[in-house]
Design a protein around this motif. Sequence first.
Motif, PDB file in Angstrom:
ATOM      1  N   LEU A  52       0.824  -1.207   0.000  1.00 54.04           N
ATOM      2  CA  LEU A  52       0.000   0.000   0.000  1.00 54.04           C
ATOM      3  C   LEU A  52       0.859   1.257   0.000  1.00 54.04           C
ATOM      4  O   LEU A  52       0.549   2.234  -0.690  1.00 54.04           O
ATOM      5  N   VAL A  53       1.944   1.210   0.791  1.00 55.75           N
ATOM      6  CA  VAL A  53       2.851   2.364   0.824  1.00 55.75           C
ATOM      7  C   VAL A  53       3.462   2.594  -0.556  1.00 55.75           C
ATOM      8  O   VAL A  53       3.550   3.730  -1.034  1.00 55.75           O
ATOM      9  N   GLU A  54       3.875   1.492  -1.199  1.00 53.00           N
ATOM     10  CA  GLU A  54       4.468   1.615  -2.531  1.00 53.00           C
ATOM     11  C   GLU A  54       3.448   2.122  -3.545  1.00 53.00           C
ATOM     12  O   GLU A  54       3.754   2.975  -4.393  1.00 53.00           O
TER      13      GLU A  54
ATOM     14  N   ILE B 136       1.156   6.446  -6.775  1.00 52.37           N
ATOM     15  CA  ILE B 136       0.014   7.281  -7.140  1.00 52.37           C
ATOM     16  C   ILE B 136       0.310   8.761  -6.915  1.00 52.37           C
ATOM     17  O   ILE B 136      -0.100   9.623  -7.677  1.00 52.37           O
ATOM     18  N   GLU B 137       1.052   9.077  -5.853  1.00 51.07           N
ATOM     19  CA  GLU B 137       1.279  10.469  -5.475  1.00 51.07           C
ATOM     20  C   GLU B 137       2.443  11.119  -6.207  1.00 51.07           C
ATOM     21  O   GLU B 137       2.482  12.336  -6.333  1.00 51.07           O
ATOM     22  N   LYS B 138       3.402  10.340  -6.669  1.00 53.08           N
ATOM     23  CA  LYS B 138       4.628  10.901  -7.212  1.00 53.08           C
ATOM     24  C   LYS B 138       4.628  10.910  -8.740  1.00 53.08           C
ATOM     25  O   LYS B 138       4.043  10.044  -9.381  1.00 53.08           O
ATOM     26  N   ASP B 139       5.308  11.887  -9.295  1.00 55.98           N
ATOM     27  CA  ASP B 139       5.530  11.939 -10.726  1.00 55.98           C
ATOM     28  C   ASP B 139       6.543  10.867 -11.101  1.00 55.98           C
ATOM     29  O   ASP B 139       7.616  10.774 -10.482  1.00 55.98           O
ATOM     30  N   ALA B 140       6.233  10.056 -12.099  1.00 53.96           N
ATOM     31  CA  ALA B 140       7.059   8.890 -12.411  1.00 53.96           C
ATOM     32  C   ALA B 140       8.460   9.277 -12.862  1.00 53.96           C
ATOM     33  O   ALA B 140       9.426   8.580 -12.556  1.00 53.96           O
ATOM     34  N   LEU B 141       8.595  10.372 -13.571  1.00 58.40           N
ATOM     35  CA  LEU B 141       9.907  10.759 -14.104  1.00 58.40           C
ATOM     36  C   LEU B 141      10.783  11.444 -13.062  1.00 58.40           C
ATOM     37  O   LEU B 141      11.942  11.077 -12.864  1.00 58.40           O
ATOM     38  N   THR B 142      10.236  12.438 -12.381  1.00 59.37           N
ATOM     39  CA  THR B 142      11.058  13.292 -11.515  1.00 59.37           C
ATOM     40  C   THR B 142      11.063  12.874 -10.051  1.00 59.37           C
ATOM     41  O   THR B 142      11.959  13.253  -9.305  1.00 59.37           O
TER      42      THR B 142
ATOM     43  N   GLU C 129      -2.076  16.132  -8.905  1.00 62.75           N
ATOM     44  CA  GLU C 129      -3.156  15.993  -7.925  1.00 62.75           C
ATOM     45  C   GLU C 129      -2.626  16.064  -6.495  1.00 62.75           C
ATOM     46  O   GLU C 129      -3.263  16.645  -5.620  1.00 62.75           O
ATOM     47  N   THR C 130      -1.449  15.473  -6.263  1.00 62.29           N
ATOM     48  CA  THR C 130      -0.864  15.522  -4.920  1.00 62.29           C
ATOM     49  C   THR C 130      -0.464  16.944  -4.557  1.00 62.29           C
ATOM     50  O   THR C 130      -0.665  17.393  -3.421  1.00 62.29           O
ATOM     51  N   PHE C 131       0.103  17.661  -5.533  1.00 60.14           N
ATOM     52  CA  PHE C 131       0.472  19.054  -5.282  1.00 60.14           C
ATOM     53  C   PHE C 131      -0.766  19.879  -4.923  1.00 60.14           C
ATOM     54  O   PHE C 131      -0.741  20.670  -3.975  1.00 60.14           O
TER      55      PHE C 131
ATOM     56  N   GLY D 202       7.133  24.765   2.097  1.00 57.06           N
ATOM     57  CA  GLY D 202       6.334  24.921   0.883  1.00 57.06           C
ATOM     58  C   GLY D 202       6.029  23.580   0.251  1.00 57.06           C
ATOM     59  O   GLY D 202       6.286  22.521   0.828  1.00 57.06           O
ATOM     60  N   THR D 203       5.490  23.639  -0.947  1.00 55.89           N
ATOM     61  CA  THR D 203       5.191  22.434  -1.716  1.00 55.89           C
ATOM     62  C   THR D 203       5.662  22.651  -3.147  1.00 55.89           C
ATOM     63  O   THR D 203       5.786  23.791  -3.606  1.00 55.89           O
ATOM     64  N   CYS D 204       5.902  21.558  -3.858  1.00 57.32           N
ATOM     65  CA  CYS D 204       6.243  21.664  -5.270  1.00 57.32           C
ATOM     66  C   CYS D 204       5.735  20.422  -5.983  1.00 57.32           C
ATOM     67  O   CYS D 204       5.565  19.362  -5.370  1.00 57.32           O
ATOM     68  N   GLY D 205       5.499  20.554  -7.285  1.00 59.94           N
ATOM     69  CA  GLY D 205       5.004  19.422  -8.060  1.00 59.94           C
ATOM     70  C   GLY D 205       5.200  19.655  -9.538  1.00 59.94           C
ATOM     71  O   GLY D 205       5.368  20.784  -9.994  1.00 59.94           O
ATOM     72  N   ARG D 206       5.214  18.556 -10.271  1.00 62.30           N
ATOM     73  CA  ARG D 206       5.235  18.638 -11.734  1.00 62.30           C
ATOM     74  C   ARG D 206       3.793  18.530 -12.206  1.00 62.30           C
ATOM     75  O   ARG D 206       3.125  17.513 -11.982  1.00 62.30           O
ATOM     76  N   ILE D 207       3.327  19.593 -12.858  1.00 64.66           N
ATOM     77  CA  ILE D 207       1.918  19.634 -13.265  1.00 64.66           C
ATOM     78  C   ILE D 207       1.701  18.812 -14.530  1.00 64.66           C
ATOM     79  O   ILE D 207       0.790  17.993 -14.614  1.00 64.66           O
TER      80      ILE D 207
END
Length: 572
Positions: free
Chosen positions: A140-142, A147-153, A159-161, A218-223
């Motif tokens: 589940l953690v994996e 689900i939450e992380k961008d696959a490339l970066t 959505e998580t951002f 702060g927060t950051c994300g790849r849109i």
Amino acid sequence: MDAKPVMLIVDDVEINRVVLSQFFQEEYTIVEAANGQDAMEVLAAQSVSIVLLDLVMPVMDGFEVLAAMKRNDLYAQIPVIVVTARNDGSSEERAMEMGAADFIAKPYNPTIVRCRIKNVMARQENEWRKVAQVAQNEQLVEMHRFIEKDALTGIDNRETFYRKTASLLQKNQDTAYNILFFDISCFKVINDMFHLDTGNLVLKTAAIYFQVLAGETGTCGRIESDHFALCLPASQADMDSIMEGLDSTIQSLGISHNIAFYAGIYPVDNAFLPVDQMCDRANMALNNVKGSYLTRYSYYDKSMRERMFEEQMIVRDMEFALLERQFCVYLQPVCNLKADRIVAAEALVRWQHPAQGMIPPDRFISVFERNGFISRLDRFVWTEVCRFLQAQKQRTGTVIPVSVNVSRLHFYATDMLDFLLGLLRTYALEPEMLRLEIDESAYTDNPHQMARCVRELREHGFIVLLDDFGSGYSSLNMLKDLPVDGIKLDRSFVREVGQSARAGTIMESIVAMVKKLAMGIVVEGVETKDQLAYLASIGCEDMQGYYFSRPLSEKEFAEFLIRKQDGLEMDD
């Protein structure tokens, strides 16, 4: 019916095996072994749930079996209950230290034996459940991470951002925050010039920089693609320092191409506004400076918000406007100096909004091009022009051709030609009566597709003109490869006549070149007598602009044609 668990009974004395078998034959499938070596062969051959193991045996005793099982990961988790002689405490202790789950003593007490086996199996089942739960939790953690992380970066995805940023803003409403939206200028060029891995390296490096910048506050994300977003306390959002650090980080990669990031900033004034809308506003600010050499970041302001509201109004009302025929066609004449008459016209669309009044096309055309509605509006205009041409033909017996705009989206539609030919049949018109103006910027999208469509249109008799020639995308290669009948020279050249000798030289060269190619040329934006005189001196004949007439309604245009049928002398 579920298969029964397997019990392996290991004892060199057959009667002992028989007795133990009688105790458990209803609950277990019984397998027997006469010594430790036979027991190891059984374990290798089939799955076993529990082992009852005598300690004193020939060939391979119980202690050796215990040691062998613990060394093998396949058998180490199988519970083993050892069988000992009564009052043999030292053997029992040694066996337990070697990993035995419990022990039973000879002679056997059925009740005690069953209870001990039952307790061991219950404990083992509980251990299995714990192991399964741990594995499930890890899975589940994996999955959650995936689900939450961008696959490339590896940083948060869109959505998580949005979720984390909304939580951050609402928990810290006393802190001023900025939303920063980043984009790489001409990122596609980087992927085209270099290997795809180079583009990915740029994205990964930028992501690391943004993640360090966001830190714990702060927060950051790849849109998406090359778009990144950050939410930072306003006190930490020093854009000059941020852009300088970003440039330095990217330059350290040693890529032989100038990679420029642009940014838009939205100062958060409502912590409960959806974060995607905050990013849209920051992106709106970014679009104000994208491609600029003077500055690479911009702040969202009230005027942008007003434009956004206007666009929302336009999108909200466009369907009803088309249904209610709020869009209307205006016509601007094209005049030929040599023939001293009106030789054509251009159809221009206007929007007569019931609340906003007359809305000029520069306020809605770009919106419609972005959302695709321009295709339907174009077809409405084409139909209205054909209806007007039919009415003129019936009224006067002759018509002058009218040109209509063809958006780039039509070149991806397979039914454009059929639709145009259907209009000609419906309104009994010839193809040359409906001229088609294509914007030269469409050529850069898909030159081969556009050239193929233009050839097909001309084969069916349509006259195709290249509109706004010289407005920023034109090239000699395009004139060479695109089989158009003529060009419409952009009004920007006319405005600079008399102010720039270079503009005049370029215009003279274009006119001479087009004539040598046996193509037509219409000069747009003629507004003064001096411009008219200059254009006439370099051989221009067909002109369009306010010097001759503003765009007119259909009724006004019909009257204008009658009034000018004896010559082009301008009205006072």
